[in-house]
Design a protein around this motif. Structure first.
Motif, mmCIF file in Angstrom:
data_model
loop_
_atom_site.group_PDB
_atom_site.id
_atom_site.type_symbol
_atom_site.label_atom_id
_atom_site.label_comp_id
_atom_site.label_asym_id
_atom_site.label_seq_id
_atom_site.Cartn_x
_atom_site.Cartn_y
_atom_site.Cartn_z
ATOM 1 N N GLU A 28 0.825 -1.207 0.000
ATOM 2 C CA GLU A 28 0.000 0.000 0.000
ATOM 3 C C GLU A 28 0.863 1.262 0.000
ATOM 4 O O GLU A 28 0.575 2.232 -0.719
ATOM 5 N N GLN A 29 1.916 1.258 0.793
ATOM 6 C CA GLN A 29 2.797 2.419 0.859
ATOM 7 C C GLN A 29 3.531 2.634 -0.465
ATOM 8 O O GLN A 29 3.712 3.767 -0.923
ATOM 9 N N HIS A 30 3.938 1.544 -1.086
ATOM 10 C CA HIS A 30 4.627 1.655 -2.373
ATOM 11 C C HIS A 30 3.692 2.199 -3.457
ATOM 12 O O HIS A 30 4.131 2.976 -4.322
ATOM 13 N N ILE A 31 2.440 1.802 -3.437
ATOM 14 C CA ILE A 31 1.470 2.333 -4.397
ATOM 15 C C ILE A 31 1.391 3.855 -4.263
ATOM 16 O O ILE A 31 1.393 4.595 -5.259
ATOM 17 N N GLN A 32 1.322 4.319 -3.034
ATOM 18 C CA GLN A 32 1.222 5.756 -2.801
ATOM 19 C C GLN A 32 2.477 6.491 -3.277
ATOM 20 O O GLN A 32 2.392 7.586 -3.849
ATOM 21 N N ILE A 33 3.641 5.902 -3.067
ATOM 22 C CA ILE A 33 4.887 6.530 -3.510
ATOM 23 C C ILE A 33 4.901 6.670 -5.038
ATOM 24 O O ILE A 33 5.295 7.707 -5.579
ATOM 25 N N ALA A 34 4.467 5.630 -5.740
ATOM 26 C CA ALA A 34 4.410 5.692 -7.204
ATOM 27 C C ALA A 34 3.476 6.804 -7.663
ATOM 28 O O ALA A 34 3.810 7.577 -8.580
ATOM 29 N N LYS A 35 2.324 6.911 -7.026
ATOM 30 C CA LYS A 35 1.353 7.934 -7.422
ATOM 31 C C LYS A 35 1.863 9.332 -7.105
ATOM 32 O O LYS A 35 1.709 10.261 -7.899
#
Length: 297
Positions: A151-158
């Motif tokens: 979940e945290q990685h998804i946010q970083i990409a966005k």
């Protein structure tokens, strides 16, 4: 040039085959990219340096590769080597199986913060590989850490408007549910696609990319070949996941980006296209996801 930082025998030891890198394939008429490789792993009986890999890639007319981190250490290495080598871009992340290894949430958060900082680099074009892996990671607490990290990685990409590179092993429905719940980044790639036609159709509906590695050439993997044919060519990508998943007929020996031509020619035959048209389509797709290799140096 930075040298590989870890050594690992990744080949699967097929009887009678040497544990060294295969010979160069016939060069591509139109070069293409390997969109997922691990050059930080020094493999085989005679490991190749980064410079060796670049030389071999140029010899077969490869245009570039995405060097992928799986730990904070290897992500730092990936960003560094991509900042110096024009043929490499970087992806940075904590692999799903790495997240549960942190003893506290604070330590995991600190590592994720390190990934977030690396994501700001001009040669870092993806967050990955991240995702879910229910094959190697088990137990409620471990899976909770894995999901939290994803979940945290998804946010970083966005937040950085860069691609998301997904590791999905025996977790198809949970990966899709997480992407839908949080909202997937505009450019989302299922690295080393392992699903069936049903998942491929979900990817098609959402505009997610399917990246195929050398295991599409394995006889047992008809579901991968069916999946490739189930989506628009505009969503197809190609990778090695080197040094793993060496395509036939070199299976059992270490993989490397210069071996992409074998998989590309196999995919071209599946599509009923010539290799030039196939390479041109893959190049359009890859540059749409990661941008141009000439930028950010």
């Amino acid at each position: 040039m930075s040298e590989p930082i870890r050594t690992r025998k990744s080949y699967d030891g097929v009887a009678g085959r040497p544990a060294n890198y295969p010979e160069l394939p016939q060069p591509l008429e139109v070069g293409t990219y390997d969109n997922h490789t691990h050059l930080e792993i020094a493999d085989g009986d005679q490991p190749m340096s980064v410079a060796d890999h670049m030389e071999a890639m140029r010899a077969v007319n490869m245009l570039g590769a995405v060097q992928v981190g799986v730990t904070l250490e290897s992500s730092i290495w990936s960003a560094e080597v991509a900042s110096k080598e024009p043929m490499l871009l970087a992806a940075v992340a904590l692999h799903p199986n790495e997240a549960p290894l942190y003893s506290t949430r604070a330590e995991l958060d600190e590592a994720i913060a390190g990934i977030a900082q690396l994501a700001k680099g001009p040669r870092v074009r993806a967050i990955g590989e991240t995702g879910l892996d229910f094959f190697r990671t088990q137990g409620d607490e471990q899976l909770e850490a894995q999901l939290y990290s994803f979940e945290q990685h998804i946010q970083i990409a966005k937040e950085n408007d860069i691609a998301l590179m997904i590791h999905d092993r025996e977790a198809h429905s949970e990966v899709v549910a997480t992407l839908r719940r949080l909202g997937a980044p505009e450019r989302t790639v299922f690295h080393c696609y392992s699903g069936d036609v049903e998942l491929a159709q979900m990817c098609q509906e959402n505009g997610w990319y399917l990246s195929f590695a050398g295991n599409i050439t394995f006889k047992k993997n008809q579901h991968l070949r069916d999946s490739l044919l189930a989506v628009s060519p505009e969503l197809l990508m190609i990778e090695t996941d080197a040094p793993f998943l060496t395509p036939e007929p070199m299976r059992g020996r270490p993989n490397a980006p210069y071996l992409v031509p074998h998989t590309l020619r196999f995919i071209a035959e599946l599509l009923g296209w010539d290799e030039v048209r196939t390479a041109e389509q893959l190049n359009q797709n890859t540059e749409r996801v990661y941008g141009l290799w000439s930028e950010g140096l």
